[in-house]
Design a protein around this motif. Structure first.
Motif, PDB file in Angstrom:
ATOM      1  N   GLU A 266       0.824  -1.206   0.000  1.00 14.81           N
ATOM      2  CA  GLU A 266       0.000   0.000   0.000  1.00 14.81           C
ATOM      3  C   GLU A 266       0.864   1.264   0.000  1.00 14.81           C
ATOM      4  O   GLU A 266       0.612   2.210  -0.738  1.00 14.81           O
ATOM      5  CB  GLU A 266      -0.931  -0.009   1.214  1.00 14.81           C
ATOM      6  N   ALA A 267       1.904   1.271   0.826  1.00 11.81           N
ATOM      7  CA  ALA A 267       2.795   2.434   0.894  1.00 11.81           C
ATOM      8  C   ALA A 267       3.521   2.635  -0.436  1.00 11.81           C
ATOM      9  O   ALA A 267       3.602   3.754  -0.946  1.00 11.81           O
ATOM     10  CB  ALA A 267       3.795   2.257   2.034  1.00 11.81           C
ATOM     11  N   LEU A 268       4.052   1.548  -1.012  1.00 11.89           N
ATOM     12  CA  LEU A 268       4.775   1.650  -2.274  1.00 11.89           C
ATOM     13  C   LEU A 268       3.862   2.116  -3.404  1.00 11.89           C
ATOM     14  O   LEU A 268       4.220   2.996  -4.193  1.00 11.89           O
ATOM     15  CB  LEU A 268       5.424   0.303  -2.610  1.00 11.89           C
ATOM     16  N   LEU A 269       2.662   1.552  -3.484  1.00 11.50           N
ATOM     17  CA  LEU A 269       1.701   1.987  -4.502  1.00 11.50           C
ATOM     18  C   LEU A 269       1.383   3.471  -4.369  1.00 11.50           C
ATOM     19  O   LEU A 269       1.350   4.206  -5.361  1.00 11.50           O
ATOM     20  CB  LEU A 269       0.395   1.187  -4.388  1.00 11.50           C
ATOM     21  N   HIS A 270       1.168   3.925  -3.145  1.00  9.34           N
ATOM     22  CA  HIS A 270       0.834   5.326  -2.905  1.00  9.34           C
ATOM     23  C   HIS A 270       1.970   6.242  -3.375  1.00  9.34           C
ATOM     24  O   HIS A 270       1.733   7.227  -4.071  1.00  9.34           O
ATOM     25  CB  HIS A 270       0.545   5.521  -1.415  1.00  9.34           C
ATOM     26  N   LEU A 271       3.202   5.895  -3.026  1.00  6.73           N
ATOM     27  CA  LEU A 271       4.354   6.718  -3.419  1.00  6.73           C
ATOM     28  C   LEU A 271       4.556   6.713  -4.936  1.00  6.73           C
ATOM     29  O   LEU A 271       4.891   7.738  -5.525  1.00  6.73           O
ATOM     30  CB  LEU A 271       5.610   6.245  -2.699  1.00  6.73           C
ATOM     31  N   LEU A 272       4.354   5.558  -5.570  1.00  7.22           N
ATOM     32  CA  LEU A 272       4.464   5.484  -7.030  1.00  7.22           C
ATOM     33  C   LEU A 272       3.357   6.297  -7.703  1.00  7.22           C
ATOM     34  O   LEU A 272       3.606   7.032  -8.666  1.00  7.22           O
ATOM     35  CB  LEU A 272       4.401   4.023  -7.488  1.00  7.22           C
ATOM     36  N   GLU A 273       2.127   6.181  -7.194  1.00  9.69           N
ATOM     37  CA  GLU A 273       0.999   6.904  -7.787  1.00  9.69           C
ATOM     38  C   GLU A 273       1.156   8.420  -7.636  1.00  9.69           C
ATOM     39  O   GLU A 273       0.686   9.179  -8.483  1.00  9.69           O
ATOM     40  CB  GLU A 273      -0.312   6.447  -7.136  1.00  9.69           C
ATOM     41  N   LEU A 274       1.816   8.864  -6.566  1.00  9.37           N
ATOM     42  CA  LEU A 274       2.071  10.290  -6.381  1.00  9.37           C
ATOM     43  C   LEU A 274       3.252  10.771  -7.215  1.00  9.37           C
ATOM     44  O   LEU A 274       3.489  11.973  -7.333  1.00  9.37           O
ATOM     45  CB  LEU A 274       2.349  10.591  -4.901  1.00  9.37           C
ATOM     46  N   GLY A 275       4.002   9.840  -7.799  1.00 10.97           N
ATOM     47  CA  GLY A 275       5.166  10.200  -8.600  1.00 10.97           C
ATOM     48  C   GLY A 275       6.378  10.593  -7.766  1.00 10.97           C
ATOM     49  O   GLY A 275       7.308  11.209  -8.270  1.00 10.97           O
ATOM     50  N   LEU A 276       6.372  10.237  -6.469  1.00 12.24           N
ATOM     51  CA  LEU A 276       7.493  10.594  -5.600  1.00 12.24           C
ATOM     52  C   LEU A 276       8.667   9.643  -5.756  1.00 12.24           C
ATOM     53  O   LEU A 276       9.794  10.002  -5.434  1.00 12.24           O
ATOM     54  CB  LEU A 276       7.034  10.623  -4.138  1.00 12.24           C
ATOM     55  N   ILE A 277       8.411   8.430  -6.226  1.00 10.49           N
ATOM     56  CA  ILE A 277       9.480   7.476  -6.521  1.00 10.49           C
ATOM     57  C   ILE A 277       9.226   6.894  -7.903  1.00 10.49           C
ATOM     58  O   ILE A 277       8.094   6.864  -8.373  1.00 10.49           O
ATOM     59  CB  ILE A 277       9.594   6.354  -5.455  1.00 10.49           C
ATOM     60  N   ASP A 278      10.285   6.476  -8.549  1.00 13.18           N
ATOM     61  CA  ASP A 278      10.202   5.883  -9.881  1.00 13.18           C
ATOM     62  C   ASP A 278      10.870   4.516  -9.856  1.00 13.18           C
ATOM     63  O   ASP A 278      11.798   4.285  -9.091  1.00 13.18           O
ATOM     64  CB  ASP A 278      10.929   6.757 -10.909  1.00 13.18           C
ATOM     65  N   ILE A 279      10.404   3.641 -10.728  1.00  7.19           N
ATOM     66  CA  ILE A 279      11.039   2.332 -10.878  1.00  7.19           C
ATOM     67  C   ILE A 279      12.008   2.418 -12.043  1.00  7.19           C
ATOM     68  O   ILE A 279      11.633   2.804 -13.154  1.00  7.19           O
ATOM     69  CB  ILE A 279       9.992   1.224 -11.125  1.00  7.19           C
ATOM     70  N   ASP A 280      13.250   2.094 -11.782  1.00  6.48           N
ATOM     71  CA  ASP A 280      14.278   2.041 -12.826  1.00  6.48           C
ATOM     72  C   ASP A 280      14.138   0.683 -13.511  1.00  6.48           C
ATOM     73  O   ASP A 280      14.775  -0.289 -13.125  1.00  6.48           O
ATOM     74  CB  ASP A 280      15.660   2.224 -12.189  1.00  6.48           C
ATOM     75  N   THR A 281      13.269   0.612 -14.511  1.00  6.05           N
ATOM     76  CA  THR A 281      12.977  -0.674 -15.137  1.00  6.05           C
ATOM     77  C   THR A 281      14.193  -1.279 -15.832  1.00  6.05           C
ATOM     78  O   THR A 281      14.352  -2.492 -15.836  1.00  6.05           O
ATOM     79  CB  THR A 281      11.808  -0.562 -16.134  1.00  6.05           C
TER      80      THR A 281
END
Length: 101
Positions: A69-84
């Motif tokens: 839940e925390a990771l999804l929230h941070l990703l949805e806010l654009g505060l963290i990015d995944i280096d694919t």
């Protein structure tokens, strides 16, 4: 945090040493602000209708759901990015975190 292009190289093999990225986790840092936001999202899930107070489950399942839940929230806010690119290029990832950079 780490500027783009400033990440250490990936290890050459699955069991190779990973160079850790230093993170400023002192009070008032960007990390503590992101932690506060992620913790709020996890707590909201925990106390909400899908959380363990309404639907009991094993502690490991609770922890996994809180992190999700925390990771999804941070990703949805654009505060963290995944280096694919980095995610899919590495031969493997260390699961233990026994030392700090």
């Amino acid at each position: 945090m780490t500027a783009p292009g400033r990440k250490p190289p990936l290890p050459a093999d699955v069991f190779g040493d990973w160079e850790r990225i230093p993170v400023d986790d002192q009070a008032g840092s960007d990390f503590t602000e992101i932690l506060r936001i992620g913790t709020f999202a996890a707590d909201h899930w925990t106390l909400g209708p899908d959380g363990p107070h309404q639907r009991p489950r094993p502690p490991a399942a609770v922890a996994g759901s809180q992190i999700r839940e925390a990771l999804l929230h941070l990703l949805e806010l654009g505060l963290i990015d995944i280096d694919t690119g980095r995610l899919h290029t590495a031969a493997g990832y260390p699961m233990q975190r026994s030392t700090r950079p």
